[in-house]
Scaffold this motif. Structure first.
Motif, PDB file in Angstrom:
ATOM      1  N   GLU A 124       0.810  -1.213   0.000  1.00  0.00           N
ATOM      2  CA  GLU A 124       0.000   0.000   0.000  1.00  0.00           C
ATOM      3  C   GLU A 124       0.846   1.266   0.000  1.00  0.00           C
ATOM      4  N   GLN A 125       1.932   1.275   0.786  1.00  0.00           N
ATOM      5  CA  GLN A 125       2.798   2.451   0.844  1.00  0.00           C
ATOM      6  C   GLN A 125       3.503   2.690  -0.487  1.00  0.00           C
ATOM      7  N   GLN A 126       3.972   1.614  -1.112  1.00  0.00           N
ATOM      8  CA  GLN A 126       4.642   1.751  -2.419  1.00  0.00           C
ATOM      9  C   GLN A 126       3.690   2.317  -3.463  1.00  0.00           C
ATOM     10  N   LEU A 127       2.458   1.817  -3.488  1.00  0.00           N
ATOM     11  CA  LEU A 127       1.472   2.322  -4.447  1.00  0.00           C
ATOM     12  C   LEU A 127       1.170   3.793  -4.194  1.00  0.00           C
ATOM     13  N   ALA A 128       0.998   4.154  -2.931  1.00  0.00           N
ATOM     14  CA  ALA A 128       0.713   5.550  -2.592  1.00  0.00           C
ATOM     15  C   ALA A 128       1.850   6.460  -3.044  1.00  0.00           C
ATOM     16  N   ASP A 129       3.085   6.007  -2.865  1.00  0.00           N
ATOM     17  CA  ASP A 129       4.247   6.796  -3.290  1.00  0.00           C
ATOM     18  C   ASP A 129       4.251   6.994  -4.800  1.00  0.00           C
ATOM     19  N   VAL A 130       3.954   5.929  -5.556  1.00  0.00           N
ATOM     20  CA  VAL A 130       3.912   6.014  -7.020  1.00  0.00           C
ATOM     21  C   VAL A 130       2.854   7.017  -7.463  1.00  0.00           C
ATOM     22  N   PHE A 131       1.656   6.933  -6.880  1.00  0.00           N
ATOM     23  CA  PHE A 131       0.558   7.818  -7.279  1.00  0.00           C
ATOM     24  C   PHE A 131       0.842   9.275  -6.908  1.00  0.00           C
ATOM     25  N   TYR A 132       1.504   9.484  -5.773  1.00  0.00           N
ATOM     26  CA  TYR A 132       1.774  10.845  -5.321  1.00  0.00           C
ATOM     27  C   TYR A 132       2.960  11.470  -6.066  1.00  0.00           C
ATOM     28  N   LEU A 133       4.043  10.715  -6.186  1.00  0.00           N
ATOM     29  CA  LEU A 133       5.263  11.257  -6.790  1.00  0.00           C
ATOM     30  C   LEU A 133       5.162  11.380  -8.302  1.00  0.00           C
ATOM     31  N   LEU A 137      -1.165  12.983  -7.346  1.00  0.00           N
ATOM     32  CA  LEU A 137      -2.542  12.800  -6.899  1.00  0.00           C
ATOM     33  C   LEU A 137      -2.646  13.039  -5.390  1.00  0.00           C
ATOM     34  N   LYS A 138      -3.521  13.935  -4.990  1.00  0.00           N
ATOM     35  CA  LYS A 138      -3.644  14.292  -3.582  1.00  0.00           C
ATOM     36  C   LYS A 138      -4.213  13.143  -2.740  1.00  0.00           C
ATOM     37  N   GLN A 139      -5.089  12.337  -3.356  1.00  0.00           N
ATOM     38  CA  GLN A 139      -5.679  11.231  -2.607  1.00  0.00           C
ATOM     39  C   GLN A 139      -4.942   9.923  -2.871  1.00  0.00           C
ATOM     40  N   ALA A 140      -3.628  10.009  -3.013  1.00  0.00           N
ATOM     41  CA  ALA A 140      -2.812   8.834  -3.331  1.00  0.00           C
ATOM     42  C   ALA A 140      -2.992   7.707  -2.315  1.00  0.00           C
ATOM     43  N   ARG A 141      -3.018   8.045  -1.045  1.00  0.00           N
ATOM     44  CA  ARG A 141      -3.143   7.015  -0.007  1.00  0.00           C
ATOM     45  C   ARG A 141      -4.491   6.301  -0.080  1.00  0.00           C
ATOM     46  N   ARG A 142      -5.542   7.055  -0.316  1.00  0.00           N
ATOM     47  CA  ARG A 142      -6.883   6.451  -0.401  1.00  0.00           C
ATOM     48  C   ARG A 142      -7.007   5.571  -1.634  1.00  0.00           C
ATOM     49  N   LEU A 143      -6.417   5.992  -2.734  1.00  0.00           N
ATOM     50  CA  LEU A 143      -6.421   5.176  -3.952  1.00  0.00           C
ATOM     51  C   LEU A 143      -5.683   3.861  -3.713  1.00  0.00           C
ATOM     52  N   ALA A 180      -6.179  10.345 -15.877  1.00  0.00           N
ATOM     53  CA  ALA A 180      -4.962  10.510 -16.677  1.00  0.00           C
ATOM     54  C   ALA A 180      -3.727  10.550 -15.781  1.00  0.00           C
ATOM     55  N   GLN A 181      -3.830  11.204 -14.627  1.00  0.00           N
ATOM     56  CA  GLN A 181      -2.707  11.272 -13.680  1.00  0.00           C
ATOM     57  C   GLN A 181      -2.385   9.883 -13.109  1.00  0.00           C
ATOM     58  N   LEU A 182      -3.424   9.103 -12.838  1.00  0.00           N
ATOM     59  CA  LEU A 182      -3.239   7.746 -12.328  1.00  0.00           C
ATOM     60  C   LEU A 182      -2.511   6.878 -13.345  1.00  0.00           C
ATOM     61  N   PHE A 183      -2.949   6.944 -14.600  1.00  0.00           N
ATOM     62  CA  PHE A 183      -2.320   6.150 -15.658  1.00  0.00           C
ATOM     63  C   PHE A 183      -0.895   6.629 -15.921  1.00  0.00           C
ATOM     64  N   GLN A 184      -0.686   7.949 -15.846  1.00  0.00           N
ATOM     65  CA  GLN A 184       0.664   8.487 -16.023  1.00  0.00           C
ATOM     66  C   GLN A 184       1.602   7.946 -14.963  1.00  0.00           C
ATOM     67  N   ALA A 185       1.133   7.910 -13.714  1.00  0.00           N
ATOM     68  CA  ALA A 185       1.967   7.431 -12.609  1.00  0.00           C
ATOM     69  C   ALA A 185       2.384   5.974 -12.825  1.00  0.00           C
ATOM     70  N   LEU A 186       1.435   5.148 -13.219  1.00  0.00           N
ATOM     71  CA  LEU A 186       1.745   3.727 -13.454  1.00  0.00           C
ATOM     72  C   LEU A 186       2.716   3.571 -14.622  1.00  0.00           C
ATOM     73  N   ARG A 187       2.493   4.329 -15.686  1.00  0.00           N
ATOM     74  CA  ARG A 187       3.357   4.239 -16.874  1.00  0.00           C
ATOM     75  C   ARG A 187       4.789   4.651 -16.550  1.00  0.00           C
ATOM     76  N   ILE A 188       4.945   5.719 -15.785  1.00  0.00           N
ATOM     77  CA  ILE A 188       6.280   6.181 -15.416  1.00  0.00           C
ATOM     78  C   ILE A 188       6.991   5.130 -14.571  1.00  0.00           C
TER      79      ILE A 188
END
Length: 284
Positions: A124-133, A137-143, A180-188
């Motif tokens: 969960e922490q790794q995913l939140a970091d990917v989404f935020y960095l 995304l402001k709600q990275a932890r909730r996602l 789009a931000q979510l998909f960008q984070a995963l792609r990066i």
């Protein structure tokens, strides 16, 4: 790029070959162009020209490949970063949320971790970091929490399943942008894009001759910040170093002090260009 007819140039994002063809059109019989691309689909666009060499590799290995080909200096480098319209339009690649497709997102389909691997194996922490960095995304932890809870019941394997999982958390008025931000984070994350960009720019700094030009088109703030910092200070962090006399010691001089953006007409013809920024610097 101030193409010299007898110069040696590199297009590190060959893709459909558009930029490469324009460079070749300006080269003389003794000039040469190297085109980099790790995507197997790009090989269908290889230019049949003795002045052109296609390099099947990630551009992060620019310096190593130039050494392999016996090239000590180049006269210019072109990079058009991000994802091409071809990638977004290919249903099988999983880059776009317009289609229900396998969560892949690899630029190099022959190797590496997929977006499905990231979504289903990161904690969960790794995913939140990917989404935020990478997605800012402001709600990275909730996602991240939503995804971890959903995958405990069933593996998230497609773009449609991912959207269904997080859909209730995205605000209707910002749903398209945040998706789009979510998909960008995963792609990066999948393609290690920012690390590769830093390595390529470091390599370009070493192989560009004095007076050689670095031309880079960016599409989002994360990569643009890195490019801007390199052109300003010679490093990804923008850390300014000074010489003995207190002058800023940078390996580059900006050719365009103001970033170049597409015209309104070009943006209308090519919607993808709306976020594009072109920066050009000269090696000093």
């Amino acid at each position: 790029m101030a193409i010299q007819p007898e110069g040696i140039y590199v297009d590190v994002t060959f893709g459909g070959g558009g930029h490469s063809r324009e460079i070749l059109r300006r080269l003389g019989p003794n000039g040469h162009l190297y085109g980099f691309d790790q995507d197997a689909d790009a090989e269908q666009n290889i230019v049949d020209d003795e002045r052109f060499t296609f390099v099947r590799s990630n551009f992060r290995y620019l310096k190593q490949w130039m050494r392999y080909y016996g090239v000590s200096e180049i006269d210019g480098l072109s990079a058009d970063l991000g994802v091409s319209s071809h990638h977004f339009d290919d249903v099988t690649r999983g880059f776009s949320f317009r289609f229900d497709a396998p969560l892949d997102m690899r630029m190099n389909k022959r190797a590496g971790t997929t977006a499905a691997d990231v979504v289903n194996s990161y904690d969960e922490q790794q995913l939140a970091d990917v989404f935020y960095l990478y997605g800012e995304l402001k709600q990275a932890r909730r996602l991240a929490a939503l995804i971890v809870k959903a995958r405990a019941q069933q593996r998230i394997a497609t773009t449609g399943e991912l959207l269904k999982t997080v859909g209730g958390l995205l605000r209707p008025e910002r749903e398209k942008k945040e998706t789009a931000q979510l998909f960008q984070a995963l792609r990066i994350e999948v393609n290690h894009e920012l690390e590769a960009l830093k390595e390529m720019l470091a390599g370009a700094t070493e192989v560009l001759r004095k007076g050689g030009r670095l031309s880079v088109i960016t599409y989002h703030s994360l990569e643009d910040r890195i490019v801007k910092n390199y052109m300003k200070a010679g490093n990804a962090e923008g850390r300014v170093e000074q010489d003995f006399f207190g002058r800023m010691a940078s390996p580059f001089r900006a050719v365009n002090n103001k970033v170049i953006v597409p015209s309104a007409d070009e943006q209308q013809r090519n919607p993808r260009s709306r976020s594009a920024k072109l920066r050009i610097a000269e090696r000093i």
